[in-house]
Design a protein around this motif. Structure first.
Motif, short mmCIF file in Angstrom:
data_model
loop_
_atom_site.label_atom_id
_atom_site.label_comp_id
_atom_site.label_asym_id
_atom_site.label_seq_id
_atom_site.Cartn_x
_atom_site.Cartn_y
_atom_site.Cartn_z
N PRO A 1 0.84 -1.20 0.00
CA PRO A 1 0.00 0.00 0.00
C PRO A 1 0.87 1.25 0.00
N SER A 2 0.37 2.32 -0.58
CA SER A 2 1.15 3.56 -0.54
C SER A 2 0.87 4.29 0.77
N GLY A 3 1.88 4.98 1.26
CA GLY A 3 1.70 5.88 2.39
C GLY A 3 1.33 5.25 3.72
N GLY A 4 2.23 4.45 4.25
CA GLY A 4 2.12 4.04 5.65
C GLY A 4 0.97 3.12 5.99
N GLY A 5 0.46 2.40 5.02
CA GLY A 5 -0.63 1.46 5.33
C GLY A 5 -0.15 0.07 5.66
N GLY A 6 1.04 -0.07 6.21
CA GLY A 6 1.58 -1.41 6.47
C GLY A 6 2.10 -2.02 5.18
N ILE A 7 2.36 -3.33 5.18
CA ILE A 7 2.89 -3.93 3.95
C ILE A 7 1.78 -4.58 3.12
N GLY A 8 0.56 -4.55 3.62
CA GLY A 8 -0.55 -5.08 2.82
C GLY A 8 -0.68 -6.58 2.95
N ARG A 9 -1.66 -7.10 2.21
CA ARG A 9 -1.96 -8.53 2.31
C ARG A 9 -1.01 -9.35 1.45
N TYR A 10 -1.08 -10.68 1.67
CA TYR A 10 -0.29 -11.59 0.85
C TYR A 10 -0.99 -12.95 0.84
N ILE A 11 -0.90 -13.62 -0.30
CA ILE A 11 -1.54 -14.93 -0.44
C ILE A 11 -1.17 -15.86 0.71
N PHE A 12 0.11 -15.84 1.09
CA PHE A 12 0.58 -16.77 2.13
C PHE A 12 0.67 -16.10 3.49
N GLY A 13 0.05 -14.92 3.65
CA GLY A 13 0.03 -14.27 4.96
C GLY A 13 1.06 -13.16 5.07
N VAL A 14 0.76 -12.23 5.97
CA VAL A 14 1.60 -11.04 6.11
C VAL A 14 3.01 -11.38 6.59
N SER A 15 3.12 -12.37 7.50
CA SER A 15 4.46 -12.65 8.02
C SER A 15 5.35 -13.24 6.93
N ALA A 16 4.78 -14.02 6.03
CA ALA A 16 5.56 -14.55 4.90
C ALA A 16 6.03 -13.40 4.02
N LYS A 17 5.16 -12.41 3.82
CA LYS A 17 5.51 -11.25 2.99
C LYS A 17 6.67 -10.49 3.65
#
Lengths: 197, 191
Positions: free
Chosen positions: B161-177
């Motif tokens: 995401p742009s501008g400080g919205g975290g790293i966003g979603r991921y197919i295999f989960g946020v921690s994998a991303k």
């Protein structure tokens, strides 16, 4: 799409085994179905399209359609399936669709309508036999579609009339009539072209 | 056996042998290792068409997911495509051939744009949308990436995401991303 029916008098010896394999595991069962019926599917495709390349494409397309349809059904349905006529119905319908689609767009290669001789066996010393085969295939291609399909199913691939009827989606008596009319027309064509039977 | 010569000749029209269509009909799947642990991968005759971690989908679910997506049968394979293992371990020069089936033109464009993002860098979803000529379709770009048939090989984890919205979603989960981006040395993400 047809539904499973009672086994024909001359039942397909492989039908139950293939249906059970499909119900057990769709992909493994489909591999079994392909191994069992691809020769038959190709034979019907070849004598319907009249061209080897088209026949291979048609056979592959029909088998993929069959797979997608099988994937929509549960194991109980698969176990009751009578695979041979069900599969050949898909081949015949796929072929019809392709011919119809081809008729709607401009012909570019002339490869979709069965109006040219099918190459016979390629081995040179069988050339004469090939010529005779080609000639009959050409005459067969001149039959009206339903009669041609009926004759191919009954007399080229040796299907019982009950299954020919199921594939054509008509009563057995009507299927029988399509076969006899097709044969009669074929005999006339043979006589007209001066070919010895 | 009929003795009618026409019937005998008709019977002879059945080809003695036809082509074996198995290779044409079946796609092969195999299990191999990646930065995210074991993955199952499908290869068609033209390239890699599907990838999921074994943690994400059990074998049966993996096969069912592929069937729903592309409607083609699977069989086990042992042939590992060129460059696959290197690409799955982060080698940016390894670019295995892909065969993206059953997706829309828009998804194809989104995935193609995403594949150009270098390791160690990230791009906002809005960049991807602009890149494919649909600057208003930010959410749709996100959806297209969420159904990426070949994560890791098309690095959808590099889109954030742009501008400080975290790293966003991921197919295999946020921690994998997070793990992938950290392994690639991407900076300025997740703050």
């Amino acid at each position: 799409m047809s539904t499973p029916t009672e086994a024909a008098p001359r039942a397909d010896p492989d039908g139950e085994r293939v249906a059970a394999a499909l119900a057990d595991d769709l992909d493994d069962g489909f591999a079994e179905l392909v191994r069992t019926y691809q020769g038959l599917v190709y034979a019907v495709a070849l004598r319907t399209t009249g061209h080897r390349t088209d026949a291979e494409d048609l056979a592959a397309e029909a088998l993929l359609r069959a797979y997608r349809s099988l994937a929509d059904h549960d194991p109980a349905w698969l176990r009751e399936l009578v695979p041979r006529p069900w599969l050949l119905t898909i081949v015949v319908n796929t072929s019809r669709n392709q011919v119809r689609d081809a008729a709607r767009r401009p012909r570019t290669d002339g490869a979709t309508v069965p109006d040219e001789p099918v190459p016979g066996p390629t081995v040179e010393d069988r050339a004469e036999q090939a010529e005779v085969t080609e000639h009959l295939a050409t005459l067969l291609a001149r039959l009206p579609e339903t009669q041609r399909t009926a004759v191919v199913l009954r007399h080229v691939t040796d299907l019982p009339l009950t299954e020919v009827a199921e594939v054509l989606g008509c009563p057995v008596g009507t299927a029988k009539s399509h076969v006899s009319r097709g044969l009669a027309r074929l005999r006339t064509l043979i006589a007209e072209t001066g070919d010895r039977p | 056996m009929s003795t009618d010569p026409v019937l005998v000749r008709l019977a002879a029209l059945a080809p003695a042998e036809g082509p074996d269509l198995t290779d044409r009909l079946f796609d092969g799947w195999l299990t191999t290792d990646s930065l995210l642990g074991p993955v199952r991968v499908v290869c068609t005759r033209d390239g890699i068409s599907f990838l999921r971690t074994t943690a994400d989908l059990a074998e049966e679910d993996f096969r069912a997911a592929y069937r729903r997506r592309v409607g083609r049968p699977l069989r086990a394979s042992t042939v590992v495509p060129d460059d696959l293992e290197a690409a799955l371990h982060g080698d940016a020069t390894a670019r295995p051939r892909l065969d993206l089936l059953g997706i829309t033109d828009f998804q194809r464009d989104v995935l193609a744009a995403t594949r150009t993002i270098p390791a160690g860098e990230t791009r906002p979803y809005a960049w991807v949308a602009a890149e494919v000529g649909r600057p208003g379709a930010v959410r749709a770009a996100g959806t297209a990436l969420a159904t990426n048939p070949v994560p890791l090989l098309i690095p959808c984890h590099r889109v954030v995401p742009s501008g400080g919205g975290g790293i966003g979603r991921y197919i295999f989960g946020v921690s994998a991303k997070q793990r992938l981006l950290a392994a690639e040395g991407a900076t300025g993400v997740g703050r």
